[in-house]
Design an enzyme around this catalytic site. Structure first.
Site, PDB file in Angstrom:
ATOM      1  N   ASP A 113      -2.787  -0.056   6.466  1.00 30.00           N
ATOM      2  CA  ASP A 113      -3.859  -0.426   5.319  1.00 30.00           C
ATOM      3  C   ASP A 113      -3.157  -1.927   4.507  1.00 30.00           C
ATOM      4  OD1 ASP A 113      -4.851   1.668   5.962  1.00 30.00           O
ATOM      5  OD2 ASP A 113      -4.848   2.801   3.920  1.00 30.00           O
TER       6      ASP A 113
ATOM      7  N   HIS B 110      -5.491   5.099   6.183  1.00 31.47           N
ATOM      8  CA  HIS B 110      -4.647   5.608   5.468  1.00 31.47           C
ATOM      9  C   HIS B 110      -3.430   5.914   5.727  1.00 31.47           C
ATOM     10  CE1 HIS B 110      -8.270   6.994   2.857  1.00 31.47           C
ATOM     11  NE2 HIS B 110      -8.929   7.249   3.864  1.00 31.47           N
TER      12      HIS B 110
ATOM     13  N   ASP C 163       0.868  -1.182  -0.224  1.00 29.67           N
ATOM     14  CA  ASP C 163       0.044  -0.081  -0.087  1.00 29.67           C
ATOM     15  C   ASP C 163       0.838   1.199  -0.057  1.00 29.67           C
ATOM     16  OD1 ASP C 163      -2.827   0.921   0.488  1.00 29.67           O
ATOM     17  OD2 ASP C 163      -1.692   2.090   1.677  1.00 29.67           O
TER      18      ASP C 163
ATOM     19  N   GLU D 233       1.083   5.659   0.200  1.00 30.77           N
ATOM     20  CA  GLU D 233       0.522   6.954   0.238  1.00 30.77           C
ATOM     21  C   GLU D 233       1.159   8.022  -0.316  1.00 30.77           C
ATOM     22  OE1 GLU D 233      -2.099   7.118   2.027  1.00 30.77           O
ATOM     23  OE2 GLU D 233      -2.188   5.146   2.838  1.00 30.77           O
TER      24      GLU D 233
END
Length: 597
Positions: A173, A168, A27, A29
């Protein structure tokens, strides 16, 4: 002599079974949603095999650009946190080594894999070509809407009881995605999916039954038009439109078609009927008419145009607003059509906020008082004609103001709401101001839509033309590139009455005269489909369209709601760019612990 024993292997032994497959769940960001323009701020990954965690990878990344306040609030990652963190050029080789030899898994994989691919290109690294599994796509294939309303990671994590709640942040995540992946694989076992090739074929959503029906696209023309999938009884299952019928129908039998319901529809289909149209506008209109007439079970939109609603200003001594299903030919004023009952209620509430019309359903008389006023009169939301507090002439002026705003000048109706918005903003009552602002937008958009539609449906006959799509206009004509010809339409009272093409090198007037002679006759009492009229309006407003002939001027009110739509669009764009510009500072998300004695 002993004979060797032969053992029949199971299918899941032909390929590596999922229980032995190593997955790297990742994952990211980022500073935004574009892999080409934005950068990675955090990488989190979990390596699993056989349901066991084999390793974790997490690091913040200095993106080299400021992180916007919106992204900081969403992810909790600030410029101060990434200051001093490694750049992506140092992080990427370590991550690729961590994931080497595994299957890459992500929730909404095109987003994360797109950023990783773009980073490899920027750093001059070769993308290893990982097999990729998308848990979002897998969930849409496995779960039904009765089980989950959507396939967001937070929804799936709660549904499957994941041990980590997504927040988030990359590693959290990724951990939640691991639990979701294992739960989905458990569901797949009962469906016979045991190996990675079977899993990827399953997510491709193309069953052998779909592939076997590729012959349904044979013989279809490469022209604009409408296609109708039908079952063995000839019942329409699905109606669609395309600029190239053959190419579009072929997509239903390959992996590019990702809608689950379409696989089910193709399994039932026995034939595809093409309807060739002169140009894409005619195809769009015919699609809308066929969907409204047959209501195919696999079409989701445009099936129930009769579900629209109207707002009626009743014709009585003291008019009131009423929501009705149709606009009948009577003396009452109407606003619509509105898209739904909910929108009609929102417009009604906004008008009541601006003009103190009565909201009761009593029959009132100008000769006598009916009863005592209700609570709305006490708070200034009703002029209380039931008590005789307002003369009939003054109340009629309020009703005329509303009717005039619907038909023409919307400013007197919007003015009270704008003043209320300014007062609330000055008093820093931002939540209430936002409600009033949304009500202004609701009224303006509803009035603008009706005024645009009435401007078109009020014209008995209109002829327009636009330069044809160069590729389609030259088919079978031998016309040279750069001379596309004209797409021509005849519109009568908001309905498409005829459509044709004047090829390059052909005089358009004979084509127009032939279309006028053969155009459909439109009954003035027959109301046009709203979506059809809006489709025609969008086409007429495109660059390059020329009005050839009109029996009446095509015009909207000078001070109508259409003039405020651009202001609303600019305001919405400004608020999207700076989402906190019209709000107070955010409150603390947690309070400090109480000090103990």
């Amino acid at each position: 002599m002993a004979h060797p024993a032969y053992v029949q292997t199971s299918l899941d032994e032909l390929d590596e079974p999922l229980r032995l497959t190593t997955f790297t769940v990742v994952d990211l960001e980022t500073t935004g949603g574009s892999a080409a323009a934005d950068a990675i701020t955090e990488v989190g990954a979990v390596r699993v095999c056989g349901g066991e965690v084999r390793g974790e990878f997490q690091t913040l990344v200095d993106p080299g650009v400021p992180i916007t306040p919106f992204v900081s609030v969403l992810t909790g990652i600030t410029d101060a946190m990434v200051s001093g963190s490694p750049r992506i050029g140092s992080v990427l080789p370590a991550f690729l080594e961590f994931a080497r030899g595994s299957v890459l898994v992500a929730h909404n994989a095109p987003f994360d894999v797109g950023f990783l691919r773009a980073a490899c290109i920027d750093q001059g690294l070769a993308w290893p070509g990982f097999p990729v599994v998308d848990t979002a796509l897998l969930a849409r294939r496995v779960l039904t809407r009765d089980e989950v309303p959507n396939c967001k990671l937070g929804t799936l994590a709660a549904f499957f009881g994941a041990g980590t709640s997504p927040n988030h942040r990359a590693l959290a995540d990724a951990r939640a995605t691991v639990d979701v992946l294992h739960a989905l694989i458990g569901r797949l076992g009962s469906l016979g999916v045991q190996s990675l090739p079977e899993l990827r074929a399953f997510t491709a959503q193309v069953s052998p039954a779909q592939r076997r029906k590729r012959h349904l696209a044979d013989g279809l023309p490469a022209a604009p038009g409408v296609y109708v999938f039908r079952d063995a009884q000839g019942t329409p299952l699905y109606v669609g439109t395309s600029r190239n019928l053959r190419s579009r129908v072929r997509q239903y039998f390959v992996a590019s078609e990702t809608r689950t319901r379409m696989g089910e529809m193709v399994g039932l289909a026995e034939r595809v009927d093409p309807i060739v149209c002169a140009h894409p506008l005619e195809a769009q209109v015919r699609e809308l008419r066929l969907i409204a007439a047959h209501k195919p079970r696999y079409n989701r939109r445009s099936k129930f145009p009769e579900r629209s609603a109207w707002l009626k200003l009743t014709d009585e001594a003291f008019p009131r607003l009423s929501i009705v299903p149709t606009a009948r030919g009577e003396a009452a004023a109407y606003l619509g059509p509105l898209r739904s009952q909910r929108q009609a209620e929102a417009v009604r509430d906004a008008i009541h906020d601006a003009v103190p019309l009565r909201q009761c359903t009593d029959r009132l008389s100008v000769r006598r008082v009916v009863r005592a006023a209700c609570a709305l009169a006490g708070i200034g939301r009703c002029s209380a004609p039931c008590e005789g507090k307002v003369p009939a002439a003054d109340y009629a002026a309020l009703a005329d103001l509303v009717a005039a705003a619907w038909a023409g000048d919307v400013r007197p109706l919007i003015g009270p709401l704008e003043r209320k918005l300014a007062e609330l903003s000055a008093a820093q009552r931002y939540e209430q101001a936002a409600v009033v602002r949304d009500r202004i937008a609701t009224v303006v958009r509803a009035c603008a839509r009706m005024q645009r539609l009435q401007a078109l449906t009020g014209i008995d006959e209109l002829v327009a033309a636009r330069p044809a799509d160069d590729k389609h206009a030259r088919r079978d004509t031998g016309a040279r590139p750069g001379h596309p010809g004209w797409d021509i339409v005849v519109v009568r009272r908001g309905r498409l009455a005829a459509a044709g093409v004047a090829p390059a090198g052909t005089a358009p007037w004979p084509v127009i005269e032939a279309l006028l002679a053969t155009a459909d006759t439109v009954d003035p009492e027959h109301e046009a489909l709203t979506e059809e009229s809006e489709c025609i309006l969008r086409w007429l407003e495109e660059p390059g369209v020329r009005l050839v002939h009109a029996t009446h001027p095509w015009a909207v009110p000078a001070h109508g709601a259409g003039g405020l739509v651009s202001w609303l669009a600019a305001d919405s764009a400004q608020r999207a760019a700076s989402p906190f510009a019209d709000r107070r500072p955010l409150p603390m998300s947690a309070r400090p612990a109480r000090a103990s004695a």
